[in-house]
Design a protein around this motif. Sequence first.
Motif, PDB file in Angstrom:
ATOM      1  N   LEU A  63       0.832  -1.199   0.000  1.00 49.03           N
ATOM      2  CA  LEU A  63       0.000   0.000   0.000  1.00 49.03           C
ATOM      3  C   LEU A  63       0.869   1.251   0.000  1.00 49.03           C
ATOM      4  N   LEU A  64       1.940   1.243   0.799  1.00 52.97           N
ATOM      5  CA  LEU A  64       2.863   2.384   0.814  1.00 52.97           C
ATOM      6  C   LEU A  64       3.434   2.618  -0.586  1.00 52.97           C
ATOM      7  N   GLY A  65       3.812   1.555  -1.273  1.00 51.37           N
ATOM      8  CA  GLY A  65       4.327   1.686  -2.639  1.00 51.37           C
ATOM      9  C   GLY A  65       3.309   2.323  -3.562  1.00 51.37           C
ATOM     10  N   ALA A  66       2.040   1.918  -3.436  1.00 48.70           N
ATOM     11  CA  ALA A  66       0.982   2.498  -4.272  1.00 48.70           C
ATOM     12  C   ALA A  66       0.767   3.969  -3.931  1.00 48.70           C
ATOM     13  N   VAL A  67       0.857   4.304  -2.650  1.00 46.06           N
ATOM     14  CA  VAL A  67       0.700   5.698  -2.218  1.00 46.06           C
ATOM     15  C   VAL A  67       1.834   6.553  -2.780  1.00 46.06           C
ATOM     16  N   VAL A  68       3.051   6.070  -2.673  1.00 50.52           N
ATOM     17  CA  VAL A  68       4.209   6.817  -3.179  1.00 50.52           C
ATOM     18  C   VAL A  68       4.089   6.999  -4.693  1.00 50.52           C
ATOM     19  N   ASP A  69       3.691   5.947  -5.376  1.00 52.37           N
ATOM     20  CA  ASP A  69       3.514   6.048  -6.828  1.00 52.37           C
ATOM     21  C   ASP A  69       2.483   7.125  -7.158  1.00 52.37           C
ATOM     22  N   HIS A  70       1.386   7.127  -6.443  1.00 52.19           N
ATOM     23  CA  HIS A  70       0.301   8.085  -6.690  1.00 52.19           C
ATOM     24  C   HIS A  70       0.684   9.519  -6.312  1.00 52.19           C
ATOM     25  N   ALA A  71       1.307   9.684  -5.154  1.00 53.68           N
ATOM     26  CA  ALA A  71       1.557  11.027  -4.618  1.00 53.68           C
ATOM     27  C   ALA A  71       2.872  11.644  -5.055  1.00 53.68           C
ATOM     28  N   VAL A  72       3.853  10.812  -5.424  1.00 55.99           N
ATOM     29  CA  VAL A  72       5.178  11.342  -5.717  1.00 55.99           C
ATOM     30  C   VAL A  72       5.649  10.992  -7.130  1.00 55.99           C
ATOM     31  N   VAL A  73       5.611   9.718  -7.465  1.00 53.27           N
ATOM     32  CA  VAL A  73       6.189   9.281  -8.740  1.00 53.27           C
ATOM     33  C   VAL A  73       5.404   9.815  -9.934  1.00 53.27           C
ATOM     34  N   HIS A 124      14.844   8.467  -4.267  1.00 52.12           N
ATOM     35  CA  HIS A 124      15.951   9.413  -4.435  1.00 52.12           C
ATOM     36  C   HIS A 124      16.906   8.958  -5.527  1.00 52.12           C
ATOM     37  N   GLU A 125      17.205   7.669  -5.563  1.00 49.10           N
ATOM     38  CA  GLU A 125      18.083   7.159  -6.618  1.00 49.10           C
ATOM     39  C   GLU A 125      17.467   7.380  -8.000  1.00 49.10           C
ATOM     40  N   SER A 126      16.199   7.090  -8.122  1.00 48.32           N
ATOM     41  CA  SER A 126      15.509   7.284  -9.403  1.00 48.32           C
ATOM     42  C   SER A 126      15.491   8.758  -9.805  1.00 48.32           C
ATOM     43  N   LEU A 127      15.195   9.632  -8.852  1.00 48.69           N
ATOM     44  CA  LEU A 127      15.168  11.061  -9.145  1.00 48.69           C
ATOM     45  C   LEU A 127      16.560  11.585  -9.508  1.00 48.69           C
ATOM     46  N   ARG A 128      17.585  11.142  -8.798  1.00 46.29           N
ATOM     47  CA  ARG A 128      18.955  11.565  -9.137  1.00 46.29           C
ATOM     48  C   ARG A 128      19.318  11.135 -10.560  1.00 46.29           C
ATOM     49  N   ARG A 129      18.948   9.900 -10.932  1.00 47.95           N
ATOM     50  CA  ARG A 129      19.231   9.427 -12.298  1.00 47.95           C
ATOM     51  C   ARG A 129      18.510  10.280 -13.335  1.00 47.95           C
ATOM     52  N   ARG A 130      17.230  10.570 -13.086  1.00 42.76           N
ATOM     53  CA  ARG A 130      16.461  11.385 -14.037  1.00 42.76           C
ATOM     54  C   ARG A 130      17.035  12.790 -14.151  1.00 42.76           C
ATOM     55  N   ILE A 131      17.373  13.390 -13.002  1.00 40.40           N
ATOM     56  CA  ILE A 131      17.937  14.740 -13.014  1.00 40.40           C
ATOM     57  C   ILE A 131      19.294  14.724 -13.711  1.00 40.40           C
TER      58      ILE A 131
END
Length: 190
Positions: A63-73, A124-131
């Motif tokens: 559920l936390l993963g789904a929340v993060v995907d919805h709210a952040v990713v 954070h790792e994913s965002l650093r790679r994208r940035i």
Amino acid sequence: MTSTPRAGRRAETTQESRRLLITAATELFAERGYRQTTFEDIAARSGISRGSIPWHFGNKEGLLGAVVDHAVVRPLAGEPDTLDEALDTLVAFTRSPSTKLFATLVGEAVEPGSAPHKWYADLHESLRRRISTWLGRADLPADVNADELATVVLGAVVGIHMQWRIAPDAIDLNRTYDTLGAVLRSVGIT
């Protein structure tokens, strides 16, 4: 084989239940934190039975993963073409009520082994790679490494977000992100 109207309604109900559970969990995780929120709390807030949560998500971590995907990713999913577009996205993301979750869970995330720790580290790792990929398209000075600059940029964004969540009247979000944009332009980012 075509689907029946009943199957279509069932799929819609399933999606609606999932949406309500994610919305309730997002709100509660942001208000109380991950550890302090129970399935009972989420069921009461969403109006969906407690037993539906593991059926939809497997467990609380799912559920936390789904929340993060919805709210952040998802809100940060697009690839900006320009620095101004990236900054506009960051301002909108920071102002989004659901991103309070990001600030609330950071205390739990510093504990290795906690569910928020893993998703923060992965995010954070994913965002650093994208940035870094985005910065790599720019003509950076020879002494500026895109990967290291990505860490600095993400650190600035996370710091701005946290400061604004703590003292929104003390931080002018637009001017602060404009200043970040000016700094990035000074090293060749457009």
